[in-house]
Write a protein that holds these residues in place. Structure first.
Motif, PDB file in Angstrom:
ATOM      1  N   ILE A  21      10.038  11.588  -3.187  1.00 35.44           N
ATOM      2  CA  ILE A  21       9.085  12.187  -2.269  1.00 35.44           C
ATOM      3  C   ILE A  21       7.720  12.345  -2.919  1.00 35.44           C
ATOM      4  O   ILE A  21       7.604  12.396  -4.145  1.00 35.44           O
ATOM      5  CB  ILE A  21       9.564  13.584  -1.807  1.00 35.44           C
ATOM      6  N   GLY A  22       6.711  12.433  -2.081  1.00 35.47           N
ATOM      7  CA  GLY A  22       5.360  12.748  -2.520  1.00 35.47           C
ATOM      8  C   GLY A  22       4.638  13.398  -1.362  1.00 35.47           C
ATOM      9  O   GLY A  22       5.018  13.200  -0.201  1.00 35.47           O
ATOM     10  N   ASN A  23       3.618  14.173  -1.658  1.00 36.79           N
ATOM     11  CA  ASN A  23       2.830  14.780  -0.597  1.00 36.79           C
ATOM     12  C   ASN A  23       1.389  14.970  -1.056  1.00 36.79           C
ATOM     13  O   ASN A  23       1.101  14.967  -2.252  1.00 36.79           O
ATOM     14  CB  ASN A  23       3.451  16.091  -0.097  1.00 36.79           C
ATOM     15  N   ASP A  24       0.496  15.107  -0.081  1.00 34.61           N
ATOM     16  CA  ASP A  24      -0.907  15.371  -0.388  1.00 34.61           C
ATOM     17  C   ASP A  24      -1.539  16.058   0.805  1.00 34.61           C
ATOM     18  O   ASP A  24      -1.146  15.819   1.952  1.00 34.61           O
ATOM     19  CB  ASP A  24      -1.661  14.079  -0.706  1.00 34.61           C
ATOM     20  N   ILE A  25      -2.528  16.915   0.525  1.00 37.30           N
ATOM     21  CA  ILE A  25      -3.206  17.674   1.574  1.00 37.30           C
ATOM     22  C   ILE A  25      -4.707  17.677   1.321  1.00 37.30           C
ATOM     23  O   ILE A  25      -5.148  17.667   0.168  1.00 37.30           O
ATOM     24  CB  ILE A  25      -2.650  19.122   1.640  1.00 37.30           C
ATOM     25  N   VAL A  26      -5.466  17.661   2.404  1.00 41.84           N
ATOM     26  CA  VAL A  26      -6.922  17.793   2.328  1.00 41.84           C
ATOM     27  C   VAL A  26      -7.345  18.923   3.252  1.00 41.84           C
ATOM     28  O   VAL A  26      -7.008  18.922   4.442  1.00 41.84           O
ATOM     29  CB  VAL A  26      -7.631  16.474   2.725  1.00 41.84           C
ATOM     30  N   LYS A  44     -15.654  18.431   3.547  1.00 40.49           N
ATOM     31  CA  LYS A  44     -17.010  18.267   4.094  1.00 40.49           C
ATOM     32  C   LYS A  44     -18.069  18.703   3.084  1.00 40.49           C
ATOM     33  O   LYS A  44     -19.135  18.111   2.985  1.00 40.49           O
ATOM     34  CB  LYS A  44     -17.166  19.105   5.367  1.00 40.49           C
ATOM     35  N   ILE A  45     -17.769  19.749   2.314  1.00 41.46           N
ATOM     36  CA  ILE A  45     -18.717  20.291   1.342  1.00 41.46           C
ATOM     37  C   ILE A  45     -18.712  19.475   0.046  1.00 41.46           C
ATOM     38  O   ILE A  45     -19.759  19.160  -0.513  1.00 41.46           O
ATOM     39  CB  ILE A  45     -18.375  21.764   1.026  1.00 41.46           C
ATOM     40  N   GLU A  46     -17.528  19.139  -0.446  1.00 43.31           N
ATOM     41  CA  GLU A  46     -17.383  18.538  -1.775  1.00 43.31           C
ATOM     42  C   GLU A  46     -17.488  17.015  -1.812  1.00 43.31           C
ATOM     43  O   GLU A  46     -17.799  16.464  -2.866  1.00 43.31           O
ATOM     44  CB  GLU A  46     -16.024  18.921  -2.376  1.00 43.31           C
ATOM     45  N   SER A  47     -17.176  16.351  -0.726  1.00 40.42           N
ATOM     46  CA  SER A  47     -17.059  14.891  -0.774  1.00 40.42           C
ATOM     47  C   SER A  47     -17.997  14.216   0.214  1.00 40.42           C
ATOM     48  O   SER A  47     -17.888  14.420   1.414  1.00 40.42           O
ATOM     49  CB  SER A  47     -15.617  14.476  -0.449  1.00 40.42           C
ATOM     50  N   GLU A  78     -14.312   1.976   9.833  1.00 42.73           N
ATOM     51  CA  GLU A  78     -15.553   1.626  10.522  1.00 42.73           C
ATOM     52  C   GLU A  78     -15.401   1.596  12.040  1.00 42.73           C
ATOM     53  O   GLU A  78     -16.341   1.885  12.768  1.00 42.73           O
ATOM     54  CB  GLU A  78     -16.064   0.275  10.021  1.00 42.73           C
ATOM     55  N   ASN A  79     -14.206   1.246  12.531  1.00 45.31           N
ATOM     56  CA  ASN A  79     -13.981   1.131  13.968  1.00 45.31           C
ATOM     57  C   ASN A  79     -13.389   2.387  14.599  1.00 45.31           C
ATOM     58  O   ASN A  79     -13.132   2.408  15.804  1.00 45.31           O
ATOM     59  CB  ASN A  79     -13.072  -0.069  14.258  1.00 45.31           C
ATOM     60  N   ALA A  80     -13.182   3.415  13.810  1.00 35.69           N
ATOM     61  CA  ALA A  80     -12.548   4.637  14.320  1.00 35.69           C
ATOM     62  C   ALA A  80     -13.549   5.509  15.072  1.00 35.69           C
ATOM     63  O   ALA A  80     -14.716   5.599  14.690  1.00 35.69           O
ATOM     64  CB  ALA A  80     -11.954   5.429  13.163  1.00 35.69           C
ATOM     65  N   PRO A  81     -13.080   6.202  16.133  1.00 34.71           N
ATOM     66  CA  PRO A  81     -13.955   7.141  16.833  1.00 34.71           C
ATOM     67  C   PRO A  81     -14.379   8.308  15.933  1.00 34.71           C
ATOM     68  O   PRO A  81     -15.478   8.837  16.071  1.00 34.71           O
ATOM     69  CB  PRO A  81     -13.118   7.639  18.004  1.00 34.71           C
ATOM     70  N   ASN A  82     -13.500   8.690  15.001  1.00 36.44           N
ATOM     71  CA  ASN A  82     -13.817   9.751  14.039  1.00 36.44           C
ATOM     72  C   ASN A  82     -13.490   9.233  12.637  1.00 36.44           C
ATOM     73  O   ASN A  82     -12.399   9.469  12.116  1.00 36.44           O
ATOM     74  CB  ASN A  82     -13.025  11.022  14.357  1.00 36.44           C
ATOM     75  N   PRO A  83     -14.417   8.499  12.023  1.00 37.01           N
ATOM     76  CA  PRO A  83     -14.148   7.868  10.723  1.00 37.01           C
ATOM     77  C   PRO A  83     -13.731   8.853   9.634  1.00 37.01           C
ATOM     78  O   PRO A  83     -12.905   8.521   8.781  1.00 37.01           O
ATOM     79  CB  PRO A  83     -15.467   7.187  10.360  1.00 37.01           C
ATOM     80  N   GLU A  84     -14.287  10.056   9.661  1.00 38.09           N
ATOM     81  CA  GLU A  84     -13.963  11.029   8.618  1.00 38.09           C
ATOM     82  C   GLU A  84     -12.467  11.367   8.612  1.00 38.09           C
ATOM     83  O   GLU A  84     -11.858  11.479   7.545  1.00 38.09           O
ATOM     84  CB  GLU A  84     -14.788  12.298   8.811  1.00 38.09           C
ATOM     85  N   ILE A  85     -11.879  11.513   9.777  1.00 43.09           N
ATOM     86  CA  ILE A  85     -10.446  11.823   9.859  1.00 43.09           C
ATOM     87  C   ILE A  85      -9.623  10.655   9.310  1.00 43.09           C
ATOM     88  O   ILE A  85      -8.636  10.866   8.595  1.00 43.09           O
ATOM     89  CB  ILE A  85     -10.042  12.155  11.316  1.00 43.09           C
ATOM     90  N   ILE A  86     -10.022   9.436   9.604  1.00 43.66           N
ATOM     91  CA  ILE A  86      -9.304   8.262   9.081  1.00 43.66           C
ATOM     92  C   ILE A  86      -9.428   8.191   7.560  1.00 43.66           C
ATOM     93  O   ILE A  86      -8.461   7.883   6.860  1.00 43.66           O
ATOM     94  CB  ILE A  86      -9.799   6.954   9.730  1.00 43.66           C
ATOM     95  N   VAL A  87     -10.611   8.493   7.031  1.00 41.98           N
ATOM     96  CA  VAL A  87     -10.800   8.491   5.570  1.00 41.98           C
ATOM     97  C   VAL A  87      -9.782   9.411   4.909  1.00 41.98           C
ATOM     98  O   VAL A  87      -9.065   9.010   3.982  1.00 41.98           O
ATOM     99  CB  VAL A  87     -12.245   8.916   5.192  1.00 41.98           C
ATOM    100  N   TRP A  88      -9.693  10.648   5.369  1.00 37.98           N
ATOM    101  CA  TRP A  88      -8.799  11.608   4.711  1.00 37.98           C
ATOM    102  C   TRP A  88      -7.334  11.353   5.064  1.00 37.98           C
ATOM    103  O   TRP A  88      -6.442  11.642   4.262  1.00 37.98           O
ATOM    104  CB  TRP A  88      -9.232  13.043   5.016  1.00 37.98           C
ATOM    105  N   ASN A  89      -7.088  10.777   6.216  1.00 37.39           N
ATOM    106  CA  ASN A  89      -5.724  10.386   6.578  1.00 37.39           C
ATOM    107  C   ASN A  89      -5.227   9.323   5.596  1.00 37.39           C
ATOM    108  O   ASN A  89      -4.153   9.464   4.993  1.00 37.39           O
ATOM    109  CB  ASN A  89      -5.724   9.855   8.021  1.00 37.39           C
ATOM    110  N   LEU A  90      -5.999   8.262   5.413  1.00 41.20           N
ATOM    111  CA  LEU A  90      -5.612   7.203   4.479  1.00 41.20           C
ATOM    112  C   LEU A  90      -5.551   7.722   3.047  1.00 41.20           C
ATOM    113  O   LEU A  90      -4.661   7.350   2.271  1.00 41.20           O
ATOM    114  CB  LEU A  90      -6.580   6.021   4.581  1.00 41.20           C
TER     115      LEU A  90
END
Length: 163
Positions: free
Chosen positions: A2-7, A13-16, A37-49
């Motif tokens: 198993i592995g996990n990660d959280i943002v 928003k402040i640090e990155s 680049e094609n996402a409606p909310n690119p920031e969410i995709i960045v942290w999701n990936l």
């Protein structure tokens, strides 16, 4: 395994500044960048990936003993905002992601069926580290179960797997 990660999205928003020149090229493969680049909310995709790669890396590190920073070797196949696969040097990891207004949290496992075996642990859980990798002792005979811990900003999550 198993592995996990959280943002913590407020802290991110402040640090990155993920929009700065070259950031995406250092972290994400061309297909991942296209998704961003094609996402409606690119920031969410960045942290999701990002959380998917980090959660998968924790398993990869356990399986191979290899440590390092090589996000481009971890490639996400994005099935949906909540589900995907991460590939790394011939290894395959399955991911499930939780998204709220405050956080993005991903769990990775080596087999899809293992999602049913994941259980949470608390901050009070006694954790041992063997070669820098966290475990919990399950009995007096020195048997250990893998643990994955993540924290960022206001959030902490720990998981183990029933074996």
């Amino acid at each position: 395994m198993i592995g996990n990660d959280i943002v913590d999205l407020a802290l991110a928003k402040i640090e990155s500044n993920w929009q700065r020149q070259g950031f995406l090229d250092k972290i994400f493969t061309p297909s991942e960048r296209l998704l961003i680049e094609n996402a409606p909310n690119p920031e969410i995709i960045v942290w999701n990936l990002w959380t998917r790669k980090e959660a998968a890396y924790k398993i990869y590190n356990r399986e191979t003993g290899k440590r390092g920073y090589f996000p481009l070797k971890l490639e996400c196949k994005y099935e949906s905002e909540f589900k995907g696969i991460v590939f790394c040097e011939g290894f395959v990891y399955f991911t499930q992601t939780e998204i709220t207004k405050d956080l993005i949290y991903t769990i990775a496992v080596t087999e899809n069926k293992n999602f049913n075996l994941v259980s949470t642990i608390t901050l009070e859980t006694k954790i041992a580290k063997i070669n820098g990798i966290p475990y919990i002792q399950v009995d007096a005979n020195q048997k250990y179960k893998p643990v994955s811990i993540t924290h960022h900003g206001r959030f902490w999550r720990g998981i183990t797997i029933k074996i």
